[in-house]
Design a protein around this motif. Structure first.
Motif, PDB file in Angstrom:
ATOM      1  N   GLU A 268       0.847   4.963  -1.801  1.00 50.14           N
ATOM      2  CA  GLU A 268       1.520   5.290  -0.602  1.00 50.14           C
ATOM      3  C   GLU A 268       2.603   6.191  -0.785  1.00 50.14           C
ATOM      4  OE1 GLU A 268       2.585   1.725   1.101  1.00 50.14           O
ATOM      5  OE2 GLU A 268       0.612   0.568   0.905  1.00 50.14           O
TER       6      GLU A 268
ATOM      7  N   THR B 185       7.788   2.636   2.262  1.00 50.80           N
ATOM      8  CA  THR B 185       6.615   3.375   1.890  1.00 50.80           C
ATOM      9  C   THR B 185       5.832   3.522   3.268  1.00 50.80           C
ATOM     10  OG1 THR B 185       5.196   1.548   1.541  1.00 50.80           O
ATOM     11  CG2 THR B 185       6.377   2.754  -0.485  1.00 50.80           C
TER      12      THR B 185
ATOM     13  N   PRO C 187       1.745   4.583   4.980  1.00 52.80           N
ATOM     14  CA  PRO C 187       0.412   5.043   4.392  1.00 52.80           C
ATOM     15  C   PRO C 187       0.125   6.580   4.768  1.00 52.80           C
ATOM     16  CG  PRO C 187       0.377   3.705   6.653  1.00 52.80           C
ATOM     17  CD  PRO C 187       1.765   3.743   5.987  1.00 52.80           C
TER      18      PRO C 187
END
Length: 360
Positions: free
Chosen positions: A136, A227, A229
């Motif tokens: 990620e 984080t 995606p």
């Protein structure tokens, strides 16, 4: 959150050393390309001489074979090397001290551009790779990045010749950006270098993998670290060999047998999560049981195709992207694959559900 003085010194040292090393690697890429010997007409013996020895760098598979009781059933001699991944394995290949290595898709491409003739002899992927990515994108506190489009003008950790480096370029392409639209900061992707660089504000974004996907926001989330995606397939894994090794008939036969054990080991890992958590993540890697459970839960299931057509097509896309972004000459990705080994892994796990047409 600012880094501690000690962390800052350590990171500064890493930055200095890695810049020198990676610059040296970059200089080498411009010199030559590999000749890529064609082995398609070289027959592999049906059986392997039990006195044949190959040196293998695949620590994870070594542990899986031990835990599953298969390691003593290998019909040839194996010398295990505690290394894997592109930089370590390519160095060992050049020193003629390694025959088989676990690596992602990028090292073989990079090797071709640095004059090292190698082949991929096995391929595996994850089922549902978008839902279960390997990486990620870690975002530094205060970086102002909420989507891939926000990467323009940002500092991004970059490791040329490794999977993380190629993923960065693919992320930029998905966002409609090029490397000229951002500042790539060359850093090795080992250990905690990327989380430390993010938390200390040395970079704005970096691909994070493994337990760092869990640990980084836990440590820096209160300050805005997170984080996001990337939405891309990032799961190719291979067995990688120097062409010289599989040019030898008996080493080729041993390698083919190893591919079958490698495939079975991947299925065993998937079907024995408790043994794998305790035997590998806890006892071998020194992780907590909680971390081990997290890695098993997010790891997906293995997919081992017996037809590499789509796998090679996707590798070609990566070759073309890297060629464009790194000023290297594109080439036919098919020369990186030794298709004499194409069906070995899938046939070894036939009936388990792992032998799929993954790679698309």
């Amino acid at each position: 959150m600012p880094s501690t003085p000690r962390a800052a010194v350590l990171l500064a040292t890493v930055l200095t050393l890695s810049a020198a090393v990676l610059t040296g690697c970059a200089d080498n890429t411009a010199t030559t390309t590999a000749s890529s010997k064609d082995l398609s007409d070289v027959e592999i013996p049906k059986t392997v001489d039990p006195d044949t020895e190959i040196t293998v760098g695949s620590p994870e598979i070594q542990v899986a074979l031990k835990l599953s009781g298969q390691i003593d059933k290998l019909p040839f001699k194996v010398k295990w090397a505690n290394l894997s991944g592109g930089p370590q394995c390519s160095e060992a290949f050049r020193a003629n001290s390694l025959d088989v290595c676990s690596a992602a898709e990028i090292p073989s491409i990079h090797a071709h551009w640095t004059g090292l003739d190698t082949k991929l002899v096995a391929a595996a992927f994850r089922t549902d790779p978008i839902k279960n990515p390997i990486y990620e994108l870690g975002i530094a506190p205060g970086a102002g990045i909420d989507s891939l489009a926000d990467l323009r003008g940002k500092r991004i950790a970059y490791s040329p010749g490794q999977a993380q480096g190629a993923l960065v370029l693919r992320i930029l392409a998905k966002a409609g950006l090029t490397k000229e639209d951002v500042k790539l900061v060359e850093l090795p992707s080992t250990g905690d270098v990327y989380p430390t660089a993010l938390g200390g504000g040395q970079v704005d974004a970096a691909p994070l993998g493994g337990v760092n996907i869990k640990r980084y926001p836990a440590k820096y989330g209160k300050d805005g670290g997170k984080t996001i995606p990337h939405g891309l397939r990032d799961d190719p894994s291979h067995l990688w060999v120097p062409t010289a090794s599989v040019s030898d008939p008996q080493k080729a036969a041993a390698t083919r047998e190893f591919v079958t054990y490698w495939a079975k080991a991947k299925v065993w890992i998937d079907t024995h999560p408790e043994e794998w958590i305790e035997g590998y993540y806890v006892k071998d890697q020194g992780l907590s049981r909680e971390d081990g459970e997290y890695l098993v839960r997010t790891g997906g299931h293995p997919a081992i195709p017996g037809d590499w057509t789509e796998t090679i097509a996707n590798q070609q896309k990566t070759v073309d992207l890297l060629s464009k972004e790194t000023d290297q000459k594109s080439f036919d990705a098919g020369i990186l694959f030794d298709r004499r080994f194409e069906k070995a892994g899938a046939e070894a796990v036939a009936g388990t559900g792992a032998e799929t047409g993954a790679g698309s």
